[in-house]
Motif scaffolding. Structure first.
Motif, PDB file in Angstrom:
ATOM      1  N   LYS A 100      37.791  55.246  43.458  1.00 21.30           N
ATOM      2  CA  LYS A 100      37.691  53.859  43.925  1.00 21.30           C
ATOM      3  C   LYS A 100      36.614  53.088  43.166  1.00 21.30           C
ATOM      4  CE  LYS A 100      39.517  54.761  48.550  1.00 21.30           C
ATOM      5  NZ  LYS A 100      39.267  54.749  50.011  1.00 21.30           N
ATOM      6  N   ALA A 101      35.483  53.737  42.908  1.00 16.62           N
ATOM      7  CA  ALA A 101      34.420  53.074  42.151  1.00 16.62           C
ATOM      8  C   ALA A 101      34.908  52.731  40.745  1.00 16.62           C
ATOM      9  CB  ALA A 101      33.178  53.968  42.084  1.00 16.62           C
ATOM     10  N   LYS A 102      35.614  53.654  40.140  1.00 19.98           N
ATOM     11  CA  LYS A 102      36.162  53.427  38.798  1.00 19.98           C
ATOM     12  C   LYS A 102      37.162  52.268  38.821  1.00 19.98           C
ATOM     13  CE  LYS A 102      38.498  55.967  35.048  1.00 19.98           C
ATOM     14  NZ  LYS A 102      39.778  55.260  34.951  1.00 19.98           N
ATOM     15  N   ALA A 103      38.047  52.270  39.825  1.00 16.20           N
ATOM     16  CA  ALA A 103      39.065  51.217  39.926  1.00 16.20           C
ATOM     17  C   ALA A 103      38.418  49.851  40.143  1.00 16.20           C
ATOM     18  CB  ALA A 103      40.028  51.538  41.065  1.00 16.20           C
ATOM     19  N   ILE A 104      37.433  49.783  41.026  1.00 18.27           N
ATOM     20  CA  ILE A 104      36.750  48.518  41.302  1.00 18.27           C
ATOM     21  C   ILE A 104      36.100  47.971  40.040  1.00 18.27           C
ATOM     22  CG2 ILE A 104      34.735  47.501  42.469  1.00 18.27           C
ATOM     23  CD1 ILE A 104      35.462  49.290  44.898  1.00 18.27           C
ATOM     24  N   GLN A 105      35.393  48.833  39.321  1.00 14.97           N
ATOM     25  CA  GLN A 105      34.659  48.355  38.156  1.00 14.97           C
ATOM     26  C   GLN A 105      35.583  47.994  36.995  1.00 14.97           C
ATOM     27  OE1 GLN A 105      31.214  51.235  37.806  1.00 14.97           O
ATOM     28  NE2 GLN A 105      30.167  49.339  38.398  1.00 14.97           N
ATOM     29  N   GLU A 106      36.644  48.755  36.800  1.00 17.08           N
ATOM     30  CA  GLU A 106      37.595  48.410  35.744  1.00 17.08           C
ATOM     31  C   GLU A 106      38.330  47.110  36.075  1.00 17.08           C
ATOM     32  OE1 GLU A 106      40.144  51.752  35.089  1.00 17.08           O
ATOM     33  OE2 GLU A 106      38.620  52.857  33.935  1.00 17.08           O
ATOM     34  N   CYS A 107      38.671  46.934  37.349  1.00 19.86           N
ATOM     35  CA  CYS A 107      39.346  45.712  37.781  1.00 19.86           C
ATOM     36  C   CYS A 107      38.428  44.503  37.595  1.00 19.86           C
ATOM     37  CB  CYS A 107      39.770  45.845  39.237  1.00 19.86           C
ATOM     38  SG  CYS A 107      40.638  44.411  39.893  1.00 19.86           S
ATOM     39  N   CYS A 108      37.184  44.631  38.016  1.00 21.43           N
ATOM     40  CA  CYS A 108      36.249  43.515  37.908  1.00 21.43           C
ATOM     41  C   CYS A 108      35.901  43.212  36.455  1.00 21.43           C
ATOM     42  CB  CYS A 108      34.991  43.805  38.721  1.00 21.43           C
ATOM     43  SG  CYS A 108      35.270  43.696  40.505  1.00 21.43           S
TER      44      CYS A 108
END
Length: 233
Positions: A100-108
């Motif tokens: 989730k942390a990876k997804a949030i940061q890549e998305c942002c």
């Protein structure tokens, strides 16, 4: 009104199904007048983050976590540059925190690079973001931007199947079946109502069909009773 059966659902015309959907919405609207999206948010970015965190996690837990996070990080740039270990620790209780942390940061990071840090309001742009599928995109469109969109979460998918509105199991295909039969002005409300009913009465493991206000508009009680009878033989 006679009870609906799988046989009568199978012969329903598109017009009859649209009328049944309107009746379903009217009944559920009276039953759950205060229903709304269970995730707390004030901006499209907050909703997008909350939806990423909500994967395989309860909305209540996500709201607890975001109550602390949202005042700290307000812009996509801030989310993108949080040290990964710090973000993982802050969202750990939502489960699958590394992914989730990876997804949030890549998305942002993609929001910053391609959309000047703003969440886009077009489906094709939203689904182009890392970790964002049609369900998440439609929920953002409907709830953050007021667009007519159906986001098929577990409740919407399960109830659409039980109500005989689709035979599909794939969320994108369920959305395809629902879009033509749910009027645009009712699409977002329809999802909120099915989510509320799915939590209160039409539970995944043990739906309370006897207490359901949709009992006669739904083929599931007849179908499930036949299945139970067959198992007893």
């Amino acid at each position: 009104m006679t009870r609906l059966t799988p046989q009568t659902v199978a012969t329903e015309t598109p017009k009859e199904r649209r009328l049944r959907v309107r009746k379903i919405v009217r009944i559920l609207d009276r039953t759950y007048p205060d229903s709304k999206l269970a995730l707390n948010f004030t901006t499209p970015l907050e909703l997008l983050i909350a939806l990423i965190l909500a994967a395989q996690c309860t909305d209540e837990r996500v709201n607890q976590v975001t109550a602390t996070l949202f005042p700290k990080y307000r812009r996509a740039e801030e989310w993108a540059r949080i040290p990964r270990a710090t973000l993982e620790a802050e969202i750990r209780s939502t489960g699958f925190y590394r992914n989730k942390a990876k997804a949030i940061q890549e998305c942002c990071a993609a929001l910053v690079e391609r959309f000047q840090g703003a969440v886009p309001d077009r489906l094709e742009d939203l689904v182009s973001l890392p970790g964002v599928g049609r369900k998440t995109a439609n929920i953002v469109l409907g709830n953050a931007f007021g667009r007519p969109a159906i986001g098929v979460d577990t409740h919407v998918g399960r109830l659409a199947q039980r109500l005989g509105l689709t035979k599909e199991t794939n969320p994108d295909k369920i959305e395809g079946d629902l879009n033509p039969i749910v009027p645009d002005p009712l699409k977002v409300r329809f999802c909120h109502l099915l989510q509320a009913h799915g939590r209160a009465v039409c539970l995944a493991r043990k739906p309370d069909c006897a207490a359901c206000p949709l009992n006669r508009l739904c083929p599931f009680p007849v179908q499930s009773s036949k299945i139970r009878s067959a198992r007893r033989k």
